[in-house]
Design a protein around this motif. Structure first.
Motif, PDB file in Angstrom:
ATOM      1  N   GLY A 194      23.892  37.724  89.841  1.00 49.96           N
ATOM      2  CA  GLY A 194      23.951  37.887  88.391  1.00 49.96           C
ATOM      3  C   GLY A 194      25.267  38.474  87.922  1.00 49.96           C
ATOM      4  O   GLY A 194      26.223  38.616  88.683  1.00 49.96           O
TER       5      GLY A 194
ATOM      6  N   LEU B 261      20.815  39.869  87.198  1.00 46.03           N
ATOM      7  CA  LEU B 261      19.917  38.830  86.696  1.00 46.03           C
ATOM      8  C   LEU B 261      18.809  39.514  85.897  1.00 46.03           C
ATOM      9  O   LEU B 261      18.298  40.557  86.299  1.00 46.03           O
TER      10      LEU B 261
ATOM     11  N   GLU C 266      13.689  37.378  83.062  1.00 45.02           N
ATOM     12  CA  GLU C 266      13.363  35.984  82.746  1.00 45.02           C
ATOM     13  C   GLU C 266      14.010  35.061  83.785  1.00 45.02           C
ATOM     14  O   GLU C 266      13.373  34.123  84.278  1.00 45.02           O
ATOM     15  N   GLU C 267      15.232  35.363  84.160  1.00 46.25           N
ATOM     16  CA  GLU C 267      15.899  34.541  85.181  1.00 46.25           C
ATOM     17  C   GLU C 267      15.224  34.719  86.546  1.00 46.25           C
ATOM     18  O   GLU C 267      14.937  33.751  87.243  1.00 46.25           O
TER      19      GLU C 267
ATOM     20  N   GLY D  37      17.064  34.982  94.304  1.00 49.50           N
ATOM     21  CA  GLY D  37      17.744  35.869  93.361  1.00 49.50           C
ATOM     22  C   GLY D  37      18.084  37.188  94.028  1.00 49.50           C
ATOM     23  O   GLY D  37      17.425  37.618  94.981  1.00 49.50           O
TER      24      GLY D  37
ATOM     25  N   PHE E  45      22.030  27.053  84.830  1.00 48.29           N
ATOM     26  CA  PHE E  45      20.946  27.725  85.529  1.00 48.29           C
ATOM     27  C   PHE E  45      19.788  26.749  85.775  1.00 48.29           C
ATOM     28  O   PHE E  45      19.198  26.736  86.861  1.00 48.29           O
ATOM     29  N   ASP E  46      19.491  25.918  84.776  1.00 45.32           N
ATOM     30  CA  ASP E  46      18.403  24.944  84.920  1.00 45.32           C
ATOM     31  C   ASP E  46      18.650  24.002  86.090  1.00 45.32           C
ATOM     32  O   ASP E  46      17.727  23.682  86.850  1.00 45.32           O
TER      33      ASP E  46
ATOM     34  N   ARG F 249      12.157  32.725  87.310  1.00 50.31           N
ATOM     35  CA  ARG F 249      12.293  31.290  87.574  1.00 50.31           C
ATOM     36  C   ARG F 249      12.798  31.010  88.990  1.00 50.31           C
ATOM     37  O   ARG F 249      12.889  29.855  89.396  1.00 50.31           O
TER      38      ARG F 249
ATOM     39  N   VAL G 284      25.951  33.706  88.189  1.00 47.33           N
ATOM     40  CA  VAL G 284      25.540  33.477  86.799  1.00 47.33           C
ATOM     41  C   VAL G 284      26.369  34.357  85.861  1.00 47.33           C
ATOM     42  O   VAL G 284      26.333  35.586  85.955  1.00 47.33           O
TER      43      VAL G 284
END
Lengths: 272, 272
Positions: free
Chosen positions: B133, B139, B142-143, B94, B83-84, B146, B26
């Protein structure tokens, strides 16, 4: 240079003081790789870096740029040594991506994997040097023949050659039980909720299933499914308490719905 | 983008075909780190790299410079994704250097170590994405909130933050049992000599000790010492045969020395 001064009092309190390995890099070509190795050393609790015929390491160059916090200690304190000095003063472990296939060659066979090396070093207390070779060609057979042991990282058959800095990172990671006194991680990775709370959740869930009007054998299957699911997931106390709150509310409302339906002579589910 | 097409027939023969994880990075800032990750993927049997908002990767730039042979396939085939999309299509893991201390925060606790992650992924067959990340900040909460699971590499408490490329290398190394069909290493790291040959060596060594004129209880101790030493060292067939040759010659000469001494009425050791 003496191998006997590793792990001496540097203010580091350890329950089982042991001599930590030194890391030797033979003729590194790229300053960035020296910095990467220094960073991995600091990440995994090592401090003593020795370089055989290194390139110049400038403070504004790649070695310092790649070293992270190791730019403050590991890198500036690195010693320049000769290969002969290393052989003379340490129990030496050479690293190579390419081993022998069998015992026809003493240089590269037998070898240890990183896990086997860690298990073996756990049982001895000796000044030990982990020796890495050049970026392009690694350690040659003549060098390997002068070292006490050989270690090789298992990787994909079609491309087993790790970059020097990455190979050192993997090996130092795997030796961490010998070198890291305390990790950043809490002692337990999961705090499983008290069993009493988990059982209370299963009671709530049983009442919840009953409220839905499922027949008993279906309810039993669904209750078992939930027991298996939570059994595998190891819920934390906080998770179970959240679930208890949610189902307490749901069950209360479902019970009230039965009460309302009876009072007003209505069905408990909408008519189709 | 679908998670269902991983591990499809790419000419790779595997006894237990399984979907290999994809690797997601990411918002990487440094092309060199993307190259390092691509190389680690190829070293450990992975091919599918997905990048969220990556920097430009020029063929003559650092990404390709750091990728080794992965410049030929992993890197040019990397997909750009959101990301979605990753969250929607994969079981997501993660990665973070900093976990929660306990179950007060759902974002970073519970977590798995790389070994625990490997053990857990061994038991499931699902399209899985390992998500890394940014270099500086990793990361964010918030990430992480999810993603389905959190993994953290144990490292030194005073400096646990690995460089992005090094962290990915360690994690992919640790997952290799799931992703590498065949390593470059021979099946056995040591081929222990046949026990009969080892026993023959111990007989030779016993005769050798006798030739030295040691008293019986000293000889017994020395014989046991050699048995323990070889027992730990797991000698190869070649090593034992070399030793057998050496001691056969030595014993022959020692026996002859006794014969000469007797014949000429000389002592078997020089007079002091």
């Amino acid at each position: 240079m003496s191998g006997g001064d590793e792990g001496d009092g540097d203010g580091h309190e350890s329950p089982q003081p042991r001599r930590k390995p030194v890391v030797v890099v033979v003729e590194p070509e790229t300053p960035g790789n020296v910095g990467t190795i220094a960073r991995a050393m600091k990440n995994f609790g090592l401090t003593d870096l020795k370089l055989v015929d290194p390139p110049e390491l400038k403070e504004d160059g790649e070695a310092y740029g790649f070293a992270g916090h190791a730019r403050e200690d590991v890198l500036p304190n690195a010693d320049e040594v000769t290969f002969d000095e290393v052989v003379a003063n340490y129990h030496t472990v050479g690293t190579t991506a390419i081993t022998g296939e069998d015992d026809q060659s003493h240089e590269r066979f037998p070898f240890k994997t990183p896990v086997e090396l860690r298990e073996s070093l756990e049982t001895v207390d000796a000044p030990t040097a982990i020796v890495f070779g050049r970026e392009g060609r690694g350690l040659n057979n003549e060098e390997l023949s002068r070292l006490d042991e050989v270690c090789s990282i298992p990787a994909a058959d079609d491309y087993p050659v790790l970059n020097l800095g990455q190979a050192a990172t993997v090996l130092l990671y795997e030796l961490r039980d010998l070198t890291v006194d305390e990790t950043q991680l809490p002692d337990t990775a999961v705090t499983r909720a008290p069993e009493g709370d988990v059982e209370r959740f299963h009671e709530f869930f049983g009442e919840f299933l009953e409220s839905t009007g499922q027949r008993e054998h279906v309810r039993e299957k669904n209750a078992l499914l939930m027991r298996r699911l939570l059994g595998r997931a190891h819920p934390t106390e906080r998770e179970i308490h959240s679930l208890l709150g949610t189902f307490r509310k749901a069950n209360t409302k479902l019970e009230h719905a039965d009460h309302l339906a009876a009072k007003h002579d209505e069905p408990v589910y909408p008519r189709e």
